[in-house]
Design a protein around this motif. Structure first.
Motif, PDB file in Angstrom:
ATOM      1  N   HIS A   1       1.116  -1.211   0.143  1.00  0.00           N
ATOM      2  CA  HIS A   1      -0.204   0.037  -0.018  1.00  0.00           C
ATOM      3  C   HIS A   1       0.860   1.265  -0.111  1.00  0.00           C
ATOM      4  O   HIS A   1       0.631   2.278  -0.712  1.00  0.00           O
ATOM      5  CB  HIS A   1      -0.849  -0.021   1.182  1.00  0.00           C
TER       6      HIS A   1
ATOM      7  N   TYR B   1       0.456   3.766  -3.176  1.00  0.00           N
ATOM      8  CA  TYR B   1      -0.181   5.191  -2.806  1.00  0.00           C
ATOM      9  C   TYR B   1       0.658   5.869  -2.161  1.00  0.00           C
ATOM     10  O   TYR B   1       0.571   6.035  -0.846  1.00  0.00           O
ATOM     11  CB  TYR B   1      -1.532   4.988  -2.166  1.00  0.00           C
TER      12      TYR B   1
ATOM     13  N   ASN C   1       0.067   8.702   0.553  1.00  0.00           N
ATOM     14  CA  ASN C   1      -1.388   9.537   0.761  1.00  0.00           C
ATOM     15  C   ASN C   1      -2.470   8.407   1.102  1.00  0.00           C
ATOM     16  O   ASN C   1      -2.397   7.134   0.643  1.00  0.00           O
ATOM     17  CB  ASN C   1      -1.945  10.099  -0.801  1.00  0.00           C
TER      18      ASN C   1
ATOM     19  N   GLY D   1      -2.179   4.657   1.403  1.00  0.00           N
ATOM     20  CA  GLY D   1      -0.804   4.302   1.564  1.00  0.00           C
ATOM     21  C   GLY D   1       0.299   5.005   2.801  1.00  0.00           C
ATOM     22  O   GLY D   1       1.080   4.535   3.050  1.00  0.00           O
TER      23      GLY D   1
ATOM     24  N   ALA E   1      -7.891   8.728  -2.832  1.00  0.00           N
ATOM     25  CA  ALA E   1      -6.547   7.940  -3.052  1.00  0.00           C
ATOM     26  C   ALA E   1      -5.909   8.254  -4.473  1.00  0.00           C
ATOM     27  O   ALA E   1      -6.869   8.282  -5.607  1.00  0.00           O
ATOM     28  CB  ALA E   1      -7.176   6.448  -3.053  1.00  0.00           C
ATOM     29  N   GLN E   2      -4.819   8.620  -4.550  1.00  0.00           N
ATOM     30  CA  GLN E   2      -3.859   8.654  -5.437  1.00  0.00           C
ATOM     31  C   GLN E   2      -3.031   7.729  -5.837  1.00  0.00           C
ATOM     32  O   GLN E   2      -1.985   7.580  -5.212  1.00  0.00           O
ATOM     33  CB  GLN E   2      -3.118  10.070  -5.508  1.00  0.00           C
ATOM     34  N   TYR E   3      -3.312   6.750  -6.973  1.00  0.00           N
ATOM     35  CA  TYR E   3      -2.202   5.711  -7.189  1.00  0.00           C
ATOM     36  C   TYR E   3      -1.068   6.125  -7.689  1.00  0.00           C
ATOM     37  O   TYR E   3      -1.194   6.903  -8.690  1.00  0.00           O
ATOM     38  CB  TYR E   3      -3.336   4.661  -8.022  1.00  0.00           C
ATOM     39  N   THR E   4      -0.126   5.711  -7.284  1.00  0.00           N
ATOM     40  CA  THR E   4       1.220   6.165  -7.834  1.00  0.00           C
ATOM     41  C   THR E   4       2.109   5.196  -8.474  1.00  0.00           C
ATOM     42  O   THR E   4       2.961   5.559  -9.545  1.00  0.00           O
ATOM     43  CB  THR E   4       1.952   6.933  -6.660  1.00  0.00           C
TER      44      THR E   4
ATOM     45  N   GLU F   1      -3.177  -1.369  -9.915  1.00  0.00           N
ATOM     46  CA  GLU F   1      -4.532  -0.910  -9.236  1.00  0.00           C
ATOM     47  C   GLU F   1      -5.634  -1.584 -10.105  1.00  0.00           C
ATOM     48  O   GLU F   1      -5.586  -1.496 -11.221  1.00  0.00           O
ATOM     49  CB  GLU F   1      -4.290   0.784  -9.821  1.00  0.00           C
TER      50      GLU F   1
ATOM     51  N   THR G   1     -10.697   3.500  -4.799  1.00  0.00           N
ATOM     52  CA  THR G   1      -9.607   2.513  -5.534  1.00  0.00           C
ATOM     53  C   THR G   1      -9.432   1.088  -4.855  1.00  0.00           C
ATOM     54  O   THR G   1     -10.377   0.667  -4.057  1.00  0.00           O
ATOM     55  CB  THR G   1      -8.193   3.508  -4.946  1.00  0.00           C
TER      56      THR G   1
END
Length: 425
Positions: A110, A114, A117, A120, A191-194, A225, A287
């Protein structure tokens, strides 16, 4: 997340204002037989705290009153907070010594997926923050997150109107221990997936001591994701996760235990040196993350990673009708078997209402599962493979491929890692 863990450890039968045993006995005598199932923070779902009691339905009024008291009026004495600090330290020590690294790897994947954020962020309290846990910090957390719009009261085996009346009596208009001030620091971030990688070099040779110690292993988890549980593709991803299946190399059982899933047939049955290959699907309101955990001897890490990337690529390939039907049947079977237990039913009711303000009944979910087609699996898998991977690695990582190579393998049609050449060995 440190306040959440502290709240988990501090709450329930120890922390109400009915402190004397005689008061507790008097409160409970009308709802025997009873048992506390405690307060739990679900490890795979980092977004919910649950307070649960199983009791005779005749004691509903008393039980709801006690639950309301536990939630809204914790004492949080200095002695209890100090004991909680000790418990948190013990859990962190245990986390580093246990032979099963899945909770730690879940935290790491995680963090990689993420970066800095939402989901994450650390669920386990960092050691340096333990001393900062005090009553004011906990009250601040409770004031911000224990608000009526974030709470659901769910019951199984009781009448709806009776439960509503108890909620009005004990939960509405009650002033909590932390005061009635408005929440001021609520994180409403999406949530921002990176994608990315998190590595932890660790000597795993002494994890399991004894006359027959567990072999030293390196653990890898690769994730991509997926989608939230509010999206239409949630069930295709759930079926895909069931189709991948997997487990440990020493798992016993027949078809009902998933022995015909892809990770058993294509990985564990063909590569005797792999100790584990398991698929997981974590889904949240905004997400989701589908990942595969694999473990093997440190000298075979590169080959293990390539095997897993190949399985990810094959998800977007041909889907056999028989394996798809088997996965859907197993998912429906697991759903119905879990809902045989009343504690699972009220957790299902509470979580669905909290997330969607409604509840889908089991037969509705089964109908949606039956509607999943092979093209749905290929579509969601193809979309997933277009995202950057998240990688978590634990143990001896001397032969771990570079993150860029893992990313390239997932973009290849055969899932193979780029070839590397060494002048000296």
């Amino acid at each position: 997340m440190k306040q959440n863990i502290s709240v988990e450890l501090l709450t329930f039968w120890k922390n109400w204002h009915f402190r004397l045993l005689i008061d507790l006995t008097a409160k409970m005598k009308f709802c025997l037989p009873w048992r506390s199932t405690g307060v739990s923070v679900t490890a795979r779902h980092q977004d919910t705290t649950m307070y649960a009691v199983s009791a005779d339905s005749k004691g509903l009024d008393t039980v709801v009153g006690l639950l309301a008291d536990v939630v809204l009026h914790p004492r949080l004495t200095d002695e209890e907070i100090e004991l909680t600090r000790m418990a948190v330290r013990f859990e962190l020590e245990d986390l580093g010594m246990r032979p099963d690294p899945e909770p730690l790897l879940t935290e790491m994947i995680h963090e990689a997926a993420y970066r800095e954020n939402t989901v994450g962020l650390h669920r386990f309290c960092p050691t340096e923050n333990i001393a900062k846990i005090d009553r004011s910090v906990l009250h601040s957390y409770l004031r911000n997150y224990y608000t009526p719009d974030r709470m659901v009261l769910a019951g199984v085996g009781v009448g709806h109107e009776q439960l509503v009346e108890c909620a009005r009596k004990y939960l509405l208009g009650t002033r909590p221990a932390w005061g009635s001030g408005a929440a001021v620091h609520v994180d409403g971030s999406v949530a921002q997936y990176t994608g990315g990688i998190v590595k932890l070099e660790r000597d795993m040779s002494s994890v399991s001591l004894g006359p027959t110690p567990f072999p030293e292993l390196t653990h890898i988890m690769i994730g991509l994701e997926s989608c939230s549980f509010l999206e239409g593709d949630f069930l295709p991803f759930a079926v895909l996760n069931m189709m991948m299946g997997g487990g440990g190399s020493f798992s016993a059982g027949g078809p009902g235990k998933g022995m015909f899933t892809r990770l058993y047939l294509n990985v564990l049955n063909r590569h005797h040196w792999m100790y584990n290959a398991t698929s997981y699907h974590h889904s949240y309101e905004d997400t989701g993350l589908l990942c595969i955990h694999a473990s093997a001897d440190p000298r075979q890490v590169r080959e293990m990673v390539e095997i897993i990337t190949r399985e990810f690529v094959l998800m977007a390939g041909t889907v056999d009708v028989v394996e798809l039907e088997r996965a859907k049947t197993q998912l429906m079977s697991m759903l119905m078997m879990n809902l045989e237990a009343r504690p699972v039913i009220f957790e299902d009711v509470g979580r669905q209402v909290l997330a969607t303000r409604s509840r889908k009944l089991p037969h509705e979910l089964c109908a949606l599962i039956r509607d999943v087609k092979p093209e749905d699996i290929k579509r969601v898998a193809s979309a997933m493979l277009r995202r950057k991977p998240a990688v978590a690695a634990l143990g001896d990582l001397s032969d771990l491929p570079a993150y860029e190579h893992v990313q390239a393998a997932l973009a290849n049609k055969d899932g193979r890692l780029p070839r590397t050449y060494r002048l000296f060995r």
